[in-house]
Design a protein around this motif. Structure first.
Motif, PDB file in Angstrom:
ATOM      1  N   GLU A 134       1.331   8.785 -11.308  1.00  0.00           N
ATOM      2  CA  GLU A 134       2.085   9.994 -11.648  1.00  0.00           C
ATOM      3  C   GLU A 134       2.895  10.510 -10.476  1.00  0.00           C
ATOM      4  OE1 GLU A 134      -0.733  12.708 -13.371  1.00  0.00           O
ATOM      5  OE2 GLU A 134      -0.960  11.458 -15.154  1.00  0.00           O
ATOM      6  N   GLN A 135       3.426   9.562  -9.713  1.00  0.00           N
ATOM      7  CA  GLN A 135       4.242   9.866  -8.550  1.00  0.00           C
ATOM      8  C   GLN A 135       5.295   8.779  -8.461  1.00  0.00           C
ATOM      9  OE1 GLN A 135       1.502  10.285  -5.293  1.00  0.00           O
ATOM     10  NE2 GLN A 135       3.043  11.210  -4.008  1.00  0.00           N
ATOM     11  N   GLN A 136       6.548   9.163  -8.287  1.00  0.00           N
ATOM     12  CA  GLN A 136       7.609   8.168  -8.252  1.00  0.00           C
ATOM     13  C   GLN A 136       7.852   7.676  -6.836  1.00  0.00           C
ATOM     14  OE1 GLN A 136      11.721   9.238  -9.318  1.00  0.00           O
ATOM     15  NE2 GLN A 136      11.541   7.590 -10.834  1.00  0.00           N
TER      16      GLN A 136
ATOM     17  N   ILE B   1       8.697  -2.220 -11.189  1.00  0.00           N
ATOM     18  CA  ILE B   1       7.657  -1.900 -10.200  1.00  0.00           C
ATOM     19  C   ILE B   1       7.523  -0.388 -10.067  1.00  0.00           C
ATOM     20  CG2 ILE B   1       7.079  -1.994  -7.735  1.00  0.00           C
ATOM     21  CD1 ILE B   1       8.404  -4.827  -7.739  1.00  0.00           C
ATOM     22  N   GLN B   2       8.643   0.287  -9.958  1.00  0.00           N
ATOM     23  CA  GLN B   2       8.643   1.747  -9.833  1.00  0.00           C
ATOM     24  C   GLN B   2       7.923   2.369 -11.038  1.00  0.00           C
ATOM     25  OE1 GLN B   2      12.498   3.731 -10.132  1.00  0.00           O
ATOM     26  NE2 GLN B   2      11.997   4.883  -8.267  1.00  0.00           N
ATOM     27  N   GLY B   3       8.219   1.878 -12.232  1.00  0.00           N
ATOM     28  CA  GLY B   3       7.603   2.403 -13.447  1.00  0.00           C
ATOM     29  C   GLY B   3       6.110   2.129 -13.515  1.00  0.00           C
ATOM     30  N   ILE B   4       5.691   0.945 -13.110  1.00  0.00           N
ATOM     31  CA  ILE B   4       4.269   0.587 -13.131  1.00  0.00           C
ATOM     32  C   ILE B   4       3.474   1.518 -12.227  1.00  0.00           C
ATOM     33  CG2 ILE B   4       2.616  -1.181 -12.359  1.00  0.00           C
ATOM     34  CD1 ILE B   4       4.694  -3.279 -13.415  1.00  0.00           C
ATOM     35  N   TYR B   5       3.949   1.712 -11.019  1.00  0.00           N
ATOM     36  CA  TYR B   5       3.225   2.563 -10.072  1.00  0.00           C
ATOM     37  C   TYR B   5       3.313   4.039 -10.471  1.00  0.00           C
ATOM     38  CZ  TYR B   5       2.108  -1.269  -6.939  1.00  0.00           C
ATOM     39  OH  TYR B   5       1.577  -2.418  -6.392  1.00  0.00           O
TER      40      TYR B   5
ATOM     41  N   ASP C 209       0.820  -1.225   0.000  1.00  0.00           N
ATOM     42  CA  ASP C 209       0.000   0.000   0.000  1.00  0.00           C
ATOM     43  C   ASP C 209       0.854   1.276   0.000  1.00  0.00           C
ATOM     44  OD1 ASP C 209      -2.213   1.664   0.057  1.00  0.00           O
ATOM     45  OD2 ASP C 209      -2.745   1.208   2.120  1.00  0.00           O
ATOM     46  N   PRO C 210       1.673   1.488  -1.035  1.00  0.00           N
ATOM     47  CA  PRO C 210       2.635   2.594  -1.018  1.00  0.00           C
ATOM     48  C   PRO C 210       2.016   3.991  -1.009  1.00  0.00           C
ATOM     49  CG  PRO C 210       2.525   1.617  -3.195  1.00  0.00           C
ATOM     50  CD  PRO C 210       1.717   0.740  -2.290  1.00  0.00           C
ATOM     51  N   PHE C 211       0.769   4.125  -1.444  1.00  0.00           N
ATOM     52  CA  PHE C 211       0.135   5.447  -1.466  1.00  0.00           C
ATOM     53  C   PHE C 211      -0.990   5.559  -0.436  1.00  0.00           C
ATOM     54  CE2 PHE C 211       1.898   4.975  -5.788  1.00  0.00           C
ATOM     55  CZ  PHE C 211       2.755   6.059  -5.776  1.00  0.00           C
ATOM     56  N   GLN C 212      -1.027   4.640   0.510  1.00  0.00           N
ATOM     57  CA  GLN C 212      -2.026   4.626   1.582  1.00  0.00           C
ATOM     58  C   GLN C 212      -3.452   4.811   1.032  1.00  0.00           C
ATOM     59  OE1 GLN C 212       0.992   6.563   2.141  1.00  0.00           O
ATOM     60  NE2 GLN C 212       1.679   4.601   2.908  1.00  0.00           N
ATOM     61  N   GLN C 213      -3.782   3.986   0.037  1.00  0.00           N
ATOM     62  CA  GLN C 213      -5.105   4.038  -0.580  1.00  0.00           C
ATOM     63  C   GLN C 213      -5.982   2.858  -0.174  1.00  0.00           C
ATOM     64  OE1 GLN C 213      -6.212   6.602  -2.591  1.00  0.00           O
ATOM     65  NE2 GLN C 213      -4.285   7.566  -2.025  1.00  0.00           N
TER      66      GLN C 213
END
Length: 86
Positions: free
Chosen positions: A60-62, A51-55, A18-22
């Motif tokens: 639109e946030q690295q 993974i970084q590119g997919i997210y 859950d990297p963007f706390q969504q």
């Protein structure tokens, strides 16, 4: 573990991240993309970049590369454990 169990275990790791706390159910398209990518990528750093590119494409946030690398290594460990049992 069979392939389906491995995919479910890897998907669970990604949901819990859950990297963007969504919320853990928010990332299904990204999880599917990562599961497809891991089939063809052997390098942890290459997988982390993917993974970084997919997210980044979706949000639109690295994300920090090191965070992606930690997840990539967890996924690779699950995948490697599966191949060791065959």
């Amino acid at each position: 573990m069979n392939t389906q169990q491995v995919n479910m275990a890897m998907a669970e790791v990604l949901r819990n991240w859950d990297p963007f706390q969504q919320g853990e159910d928010f990332y299904e398209p990204e999880i599917a993309d990562v599961l497809l990518a891991i089939r063809d990528i052997e390098s942890g750093s290459e997988l982390a970049g993917k993974i970084q590119g997919i997210y980044e494409f979706s949000f639109e946030q690295q994300l920090a590369f090191n965070d992606c690398l930690k997840i990539a290594e967890q996924l690779r460990n699950i995948k490697e454990n599966e191949s060791c049992t065959l």
